[in-house]
Scaffold this active site. Structure first.
Site, mmCIF file in Angstrom:
data_model
loop_
_atom_site.group_PDB
_atom_site.id
_atom_site.type_symbol
_atom_site.label_atom_id
_atom_site.label_comp_id
_atom_site.label_asym_id
_atom_site.label_seq_id
_atom_site.Cartn_x
_atom_site.Cartn_y
_atom_site.Cartn_z
ATOM 1 N N HIS A 11 0.870 -1.175 0.000
ATOM 2 C CA HIS A 11 0.000 0.000 0.000
ATOM 3 C C HIS A 11 0.908 1.226 0.000
ATOM 4 C CE1 HIS A 11 -3.333 2.465 2.137
ATOM 5 N NE2 HIS A 11 -3.399 2.598 0.844
ATOM 6 N N GLY A 20 1.974 4.819 3.498
ATOM 7 C CA GLY A 20 1.207 5.321 4.633
ATOM 8 C C GLY A 20 -0.232 4.880 4.506
ATOM 9 N N SER A 72 -4.424 5.180 4.396
ATOM 10 C CA SER A 72 -5.317 6.051 3.636
ATOM 11 C C SER A 72 -5.439 7.392 4.343
ATOM 12 C CB SER A 72 -6.701 5.411 3.511
ATOM 13 O OG SER A 72 -6.621 4.262 2.713
ATOM 14 N N GLY A 73 -5.380 8.471 3.563
ATOM 15 C CA GLY A 73 -5.502 9.807 4.121
ATOM 16 C C GLY A 73 -4.216 10.385 4.675
ATOM 17 N N GLY A 131 -1.552 11.343 2.998
ATOM 18 C CA GLY A 131 -0.931 12.327 2.117
ATOM 19 C C GLY A 131 -0.110 11.730 0.985
ATOM 20 N N LYS A 132 -0.220 10.421 0.757
ATOM 21 C CA LYS A 132 0.570 9.781 -0.309
ATOM 22 C C LYS A 132 0.282 10.405 -1.674
ATOM 23 C CE LYS A 132 -1.004 5.641 0.294
ATOM 24 N NZ LYS A 132 -2.010 5.928 1.323
ATOM 25 N N SER A 133 -0.990 10.453 -2.037
ATOM 26 C CA SER A 133 -1.353 10.985 -3.359
ATOM 27 C C SER A 133 -1.094 12.481 -3.441
ATOM 28 C CB SER A 133 -2.815 10.669 -3.678
ATOM 29 O OG SER A 133 -3.000 9.270 -3.739
ATOM 30 N N ASP A 167 -1.530 4.424 -4.704
ATOM 31 C CA ASP A 167 -2.211 3.621 -3.692
ATOM 32 C C ASP A 167 -1.685 2.199 -3.542
ATOM 33 O OD1 ASP A 167 -4.209 3.573 -1.603
ATOM 34 O OD2 ASP A 167 -5.236 2.100 -2.848
ATOM 35 N N GLU A 187 -5.732 9.290 -7.550
ATOM 36 C CA GLU A 187 -6.831 9.916 -6.817
ATOM 37 C C GLU A 187 -6.374 11.277 -6.318
ATOM 38 O OE1 GLU A 187 -9.429 9.606 -2.740
ATOM 39 O OE2 GLU A 187 -8.404 7.799 -3.437
ATOM 40 N N ARG A 197 15.031 14.003 14.514
ATOM 41 C CA ARG A 197 15.974 15.004 14.003
ATOM 42 C C ARG A 197 17.191 14.332 13.377
ATOM 43 N NH1 ARG A 197 19.352 19.441 17.356
ATOM 44 N NH2 ARG A 197 20.196 20.531 15.549
#
Length: 164
Positions: free
Chosen positions: A23, A38, A40-41, A43-45, A62, A86, A119
């Site tokens: 994924h 990461g 869903s939601g 920030g990948k796309s 995705d 998407e 860091r």
């Protein structure tokens, strides 16, 4: 066999004898590619779209298929979603700059909180299809995220060195 039989919640991969599906998004930057992983939601796309607008090429959105070929980790999109992305708030689009496959050199795990990015992290890597690639945690909405991705890719390809 169903996809659910091939994956676990704590490690959402599909693993077959010659292919692993994760994924993640994949974006080609120059001759190499990166994975953005990461939930869903996360920030990948969004990040992939920004990288494409800055000159990258979308390999997959995705879900990403990974195979080992001649000592390299090669990413491609599952046929059902190839060339699609998407764009949250807009819909699924076709027509972004793309390429069919990419030579993956770095994995980025997207974190929801910038405090989740150390860091001075210890070097990490992850192995897919018998090939180990370096991995870093990044916050996808960092103002310098594109530059940080370029630095990590340069480290992974030997163009830069990390001081220890």
């Amino acid at each position: 066999m169903h996809v659910s039989d091939l994956t676990r919640l704590d490690d959402p991969r599909i693993v077959l004898p010659d292919m692993t599906q994760i994924h993640a998004n994949c974006v080609a930057l120059g001759p190499h590619a990166i994975l953005l992983r990461g939930p869903s939601g996360s920030g990948k796309s969004n990040l992939a779209l920004r990288l494409v607008r800055a000159g990258g090429r979308l390999v997959s959105d995705d879900r990403t298929d990974l195979v080992a070929h001649e000592g390299k980790l090669i990413a491609s999109a599952p046929i059902q979603i190839a060339r699609l992305c998407e764009v949250r708030g807009i819909g699924i689009v076709r027509g972004l700059a793309h390429q069919a496959a990419g030579d993956v050199r770095v994995l980025f795990d997207l974190v929801a909180d910038p405090a989740g990015v150390e860091r001075m992290p210890e070097p990490r890597s992850e192995t897919f299809c018998g090939i180990s690639i370096p991995s870093w945690k990044i916050w996808p909405f960092d103002m310098a995220v594109e530059a940080k991705i370029e630095v990590a890719l340069a480290l992974a390809t030997g163009e830069m060195q990390l001081e220890t």
